[in-house]
Design a protein around this motif. Structure first.
Motif, mmCIF file in Angstrom:
data_model
loop_
_atom_site.group_PDB
_atom_site.id
_atom_site.type_symbol
_atom_site.label_atom_id
_atom_site.label_comp_id
_atom_site.label_asym_id
_atom_site.label_seq_id
_atom_site.Cartn_x
_atom_site.Cartn_y
_atom_site.Cartn_z
ATOM 1 N N GLU A 76 24.066 20.434 -81.562
ATOM 2 C CA GLU A 76 24.962 19.447 -82.167
ATOM 3 C C GLU A 76 24.227 18.203 -82.648
ATOM 4 O O GLU A 76 24.844 17.300 -83.218
ATOM 5 N N ILE A 77 22.929 18.125 -82.399
ATOM 6 C CA ILE A 77 22.136 16.961 -82.808
ATOM 7 C C ILE A 77 21.174 17.376 -83.912
ATOM 8 O O ILE A 77 20.500 18.406 -83.816
ATOM 9 N N GLY A 78 21.100 16.584 -84.962
ATOM 10 C CA GLY A 78 20.132 16.831 -86.026
ATOM 11 C C GLY A 78 18.780 16.227 -85.657
ATOM 12 O O GLY A 78 18.725 15.106 -85.149
ATOM 13 N N VAL A 79 17.728 16.973 -85.902
ATOM 14 C CA VAL A 79 16.374 16.503 -85.607
ATOM 15 C C VAL A 79 15.506 16.739 -86.833
ATOM 16 O O VAL A 79 15.389 17.870 -87.315
ATOM 17 N N ILE A 80 14.892 15.676 -87.331
ATOM 18 C CA ILE A 80 13.995 15.786 -88.483
ATOM 19 C C ILE A 80 12.561 15.672 -87.987
ATOM 20 O O ILE A 80 12.191 14.677 -87.350
ATOM 21 N N ILE A 81 11.755 16.703 -88.261
ATOM 22 C CA ILE A 81 10.357 16.701 -87.851
ATOM 23 C C ILE A 81 9.461 16.988 -89.057
ATOM 24 O O ILE A 81 9.859 17.666 -90.003
ATOM 25 N N GLY A 82 8.232 16.477 -88.988
ATOM 26 C CA GLY A 82 7.223 16.796 -89.988
ATOM 27 C C GLY A 82 6.315 17.901 -89.485
ATOM 28 O O GLY A 82 5.953 17.929 -88.310
ATOM 29 N N HIS A 83 5.932 18.833 -90.400
ATOM 30 C CA HIS A 83 5.094 19.967 -90.000
ATOM 31 C C HIS A 83 4.513 20.612 -91.249
ATOM 32 O O HIS A 83 5.072 20.514 -92.333
ATOM 33 N N PRO A 84 3.381 21.318 -91.099
ATOM 34 C CA PRO A 84 2.886 22.122 -92.225
ATOM 35 C C PRO A 84 3.618 23.455 -92.251
ATOM 36 O O PRO A 84 4.048 23.963 -91.214
ATOM 37 N N THR A 85 3.744 24.035 -93.426
ATOM 38 C CA THR A 85 4.423 25.323 -93.531
ATOM 39 C C THR A 85 3.832 26.141 -94.662
ATOM 40 O O THR A 85 3.387 25.585 -95.680
ATOM 41 N N GLY A 86 3.852 27.461 -94.473
ATOM 42 C CA GLY A 86 3.483 28.383 -95.547
ATOM 43 C C GLY A 86 4.640 29.285 -95.911
ATOM 44 O O GLY A 86 4.511 30.198 -96.723
ATOM 45 N N ARG A 87 5.795 28.995 -95.314
ATOM 46 C CA ARG A 87 6.972 29.863 -95.484
ATOM 47 C C ARG A 87 7.547 29.726 -96.895
ATOM 48 O O ARG A 87 7.703 28.621 -97.419
ATOM 49 N N ASP A 88 7.828 30.897 -97.511
ATOM 50 C CA ASP A 88 8.441 30.959 -98.850
ATOM 51 C C ASP A 88 7.567 30.291 -99.905
ATOM 52 O O ASP A 88 8.077 29.734 -100.889
ATOM 53 N N LEU A 89 6.250 30.334 -99.694
ATOM 54 C CA LEU A 89 5.307 29.787 -100.666
ATOM 55 C C LEU A 89 4.375 30.893 -101.128
ATOM 56 O O LEU A 89 4.204 31.908 -100.442
ATOM 57 N N PRO A 90 3.736 30.721 -102.289
ATOM 58 C CA PRO A 90 2.772 31.741 -102.740
ATOM 59 C C PRO A 90 1.684 31.956 -101.692
ATOM 60 O O PRO A 90 1.343 31.050 -100.930
ATOM 61 N N GLU A 91 1.117 33.136 -101.659
ATOM 62 C CA GLU A 91 0.102 33.514 -100.680
ATOM 63 C C GLU A 91 -1.040 32.485 -100.664
ATOM 64 O O GLU A 91 -1.604 32.131 -101.707
ATOM 65 N N GLY A 92 -1.337 32.014 -99.463
ATOM 66 C CA GLY A 92 -2.450 31.085 -99.301
ATOM 67 C C GLY A 92 -2.113 29.642 -99.586
ATOM 68 O O GLY A 92 -2.971 28.768 -99.426
ATOM 69 N N ARG A 93 -0.904 29.335 -100.003
ATOM 70 C CA ARG A 93 -0.521 27.954 -100.291
ATOM 71 C C ARG A 93 0.315 27.410 -99.130
ATOM 72 O O ARG A 93 1.129 28.134 -98.541
ATOM 73 N N ILE A 94 0.128 26.151 -98.817
ATOM 74 C CA ILE A 94 0.920 25.523 -97.750
ATOM 75 C C ILE A 94 1.448 24.185 -98.235
ATOM 76 O O ILE A 94 0.956 23.619 -99.219
ATOM 77 N N ALA A 95 2.443 23.679 -97.538
ATOM 78 C CA ALA A 95 3.077 22.413 -97.906
ATOM 79 C C ALA A 95 3.135 21.493 -96.699
ATOM 80 O O ALA A 95 3.194 21.938 -95.546
ATOM 81 N N ASN A 96 3.112 20.208 -96.967
ATOM 82 C CA ASN A 96 3.381 19.165 -95.977
ATOM 83 C C ASN A 96 4.902 18.981 -95.999
ATOM 84 O O ASN A 96 5.455 18.450 -96.956
ATOM 85 N N ALA A 97 5.564 19.440 -94.954
ATOM 86 C CA ALA A 97 7.019 19.580 -94.988
ATOM 87 C C ALA A 97 7.711 18.679 -93.968
ATOM 88 O O ALA A 97 7.111 18.223 -92.993
ATOM 89 N N ALA A 98 8.991 18.455 -94.215
ATOM 90 C CA ALA A 98 9.895 17.842 -93.240
ATOM 91 C C ALA A 98 11.136 18.720 -93.168
ATOM 92 O O ALA A 98 11.710 19.074 -94.207
ATOM 93 N N SER A 99 11.522 19.075 -91.949
ATOM 94 C CA SER A 99 12.679 19.962 -91.762
ATOM 95 C C SER A 99 13.749 19.282 -90.927
ATOM 96 O O SER A 99 13.446 18.579 -89.958
#
Length: 558
Positions: A76-99
């Motif tokens: 029931e609580i929203g939590v925003i965190i920063g993390h690197p991710t390669g999910r749903d990205l072209p092979e070998g590419r990563i993003a600096n993400a916030a979820s």
């Protein structure tokens, strides 16, 4: 909506430890009836992760950790965190993400658009720019959240890479504001520099002037390698008033309620002096470097001079005086007052200390074949002076190796700039705590140490006497260097402002400027071999200043 700002100190690469820290913070905030919790940029893996991002399996481990974390949180609580991710990205590419983690899963995710590639930042080495079409607010409990990451707020700000890029990137804050964001949220890992808090307020204030939207800024805190993150997270309301100001240099958790903006009490910004900022950053940087590397104690040579005195005071504050081991290493050229001053300092601070005269070892070198003959050619010459420094360094390293204590180098920025230091001697060590502190600031911070304590910790004689390496008879620094107030002004111009000799010669004696510039360039090879230190200025020696060693530049022809 009640929003928590969580200003945390992560350890780079420690996914399980950082996730545990996030969970514990969420559990604390949950007791207050919070709706949304904000964590800093890349809090999951710590910032900057550098080439750990290239290790096989690391990004996948980060993505799995995000999923596990979402499943463990109160749904029931929203939590925003920063993390690197390669999910749903072209092979070998990563993003600096916030979820946004909500109801047991990743509810929404955004990627960083502006990837800094200047000074200590190297994000284009690792990450891909966000797809511009995906820059839009995310919805949570009826509000549109204009979530963006660190540099995304610095679009076309002076002194960043983005004001002169060869290709055009849009302003993420402008896009989010014009898309109807109710709140702007910036999660950051913004490193400390002198007076950077003021600059952040100016940048956010400029956004406020344009859009009149509440702005929440949450920053990482703590030391990671040569960087210190000062925290100082804050909230500005829709009127541009500061309604929440979190402390610097320590973890904290504070709250902002959107419904109470009109009644919020304005926060006065308590400006820290230059000396306070430097001291707090030095203490935090040293403490975290030691703890995160697994050291409990440190050892250093105590000369009776101002640099080692300040290094001792910083270490005593960072890890406790009982864990600071000082070696008094007098030579035949050491003055009586240097030994007395060192003993007084050690007693004032409560340090463990030993006195180990080095003259017998010095004499042994003089009696060696070949080497001894070289030393007799010029007694107390450069080779002989450096030998004494290396004998001292060897003593420090023996204690370090035998007991597992970190060896602390004590040279300051002025000396390192000029090469007024000895490789494998006073430069020996695991960490150079004062490497980004000019000599004049060493004196200022040392006086602040006494003022802060309300008593004499660093003896007055150390503060007042002429600085000397005491490696030759009647030696003082000013025999070899210009006065430090003059030298530091020239060095700041050359190093931090990247000014030319021609420009500086209009303010300082031209011959002195040329001499300093030449010495600065010739001693790059020494600085390449110095231990890591703490970045405090816009241009510190180390990862942010990449000068060639084998190079020739004629200042007279500029």
């Amino acid at each position: 909506m009640k929003i928590a700002l969580a200003q945390l100190n992560p350890t780079v690469g420690d996914l399980s430890g950082n996730c545990q820290k996030i969970l514990e913070t969420v559990n604390r905030a949950e007791q207050t009836g919070v709706d949304l919790i904000l964590f800093p940029e890349l809090i999951l893996c710590g910032y900057p992760p550098k080439d750990i991002l290239h290790r096989e399996g690391f990004i996948e481990a980060c993505d799995r950790a995000v999923d596990r974390l979402a499943a463990q949180l109160n749904p029931e609580i929203g939590v925003i965190i920063g993390h690197p991710t390669g999910r749903d990205l072209p092979e070998g590419r990563i993003a600096n993400a916030a979820s946004l983690l909500f109801q047991g899963k990743v509810d929404s995710q955004i990627h960083k658009l502006l990837l800094p590639n200047y000074d200590v930042f190297d994000e284009q080495r690792y990450f891909r720019h966000a797809d511009r079409k995906q820059i839009k607010p995310i919805s949570f409990q009826g509000l549109k959240l204009g979530l963006h990451i660190c540099e995304d707020a610095w679009w076309r700000q002076p002194d960043t890479f983005y004001h002169n890029q060869p290709f055009e990137l849009p302003d993420p804050v402008k896009i989010l504001a014009e898309a109807g964001s109710d709140i702007l949220i910036n999660i950051s890992a913004s490193p400390f520099e002198i007076d950077k808090r003021k600059r952040r307020h100016q940048i956010v204030g400029a956004h406020q002037d344009r859009y009149s939207i509440p702005y929440l800024f949450v920053n990482q805190v703590g030391g990671n390698d040569d960087l210190v993150f000062d925290g100082h997270s804050f909230v500005m309301d829709s009127s541009g008033d500061l309604v929440l100001q979190m402390p610097g240099f320590r973890e904290d958790l504070q709250y902002y309620e959107t419904s109470k903006t009109a009644d919020a009490q304005l926060k006065e910004i308590i400006a820290l002096s230059r000396e306070e900022q430097l001291f707090e950053a030095l203490v935090l940087g040293l403490r975290d470097y030691m703890q995160k590397c697994g050291f409990t104690d440190c050892v250093l040579g105590l000369s009776g001079g101002i640099d080692s005195a300040l290094a001792c005071a910083i270490a005593a504050e960072a890890i406790g005086p009982e864990r600071v081991h000082a070696l008094l290493l007098p030579s035949r050229y050491s003055s009586d007052h240097s030994v007395a001053d060192s003993l007084e300092l050690a007693e004032n601070l409560g340090l463990d200390h030993e006195t180990i005269p080095i003259d017998s070892v010095h004499l042994a070198f003089e009696n060696l074949p070949v080497i001894g003959e070289d030393l007799k050619l010029e007694p107390a010459g450069l080779a002989d002076q450096n030998l004494q420094a290396r004998i001292r360094g060897a003593n420090v390293m023996v204690r370090s190796n035998q007991h597992g204590w970190m060896a602390l180098a004590t040279g300051n920025k002025s000396e390192l700039a000029m090469g007024y230091c000895t490789l494998y001697g006073d430069m020996a060590g695991g960490f150079a705590v004062l490497s980004d502190v000019f000599k004049c600031d060493v004196y200022r911070v040392s006086k602040y140490v006494n003022q802060r304590a309300g008593r004499i910790l660093i003896p007055e004689n150390i503060l007042e006497k002429a600085p000397s390496a005491e490696l030759a008879p009647n030696q003082v620094d000013q025999d070899s260097l210009p006065p430090y107030d003059l030298l530091d002004g020239i060095l700041k111009g050359l190093i931090e402002d990247e000014r030319s000799v021609k420009s500086l010669a209009q303010e300082y004696p031209p011959e002195t400027v040329r001499w300093v510039a030449g010495r600065l360039d010739r001693n790059e090879f020494k600085r390449r071999q110095m231990p890591p230190g703490i970045k405090l200025s816009a241009r510190a020696f180390g990862s942010g200043r990449r000068m060639p060693m084998a190079a020739r530049f004629q200042w007279d022809e500029e």
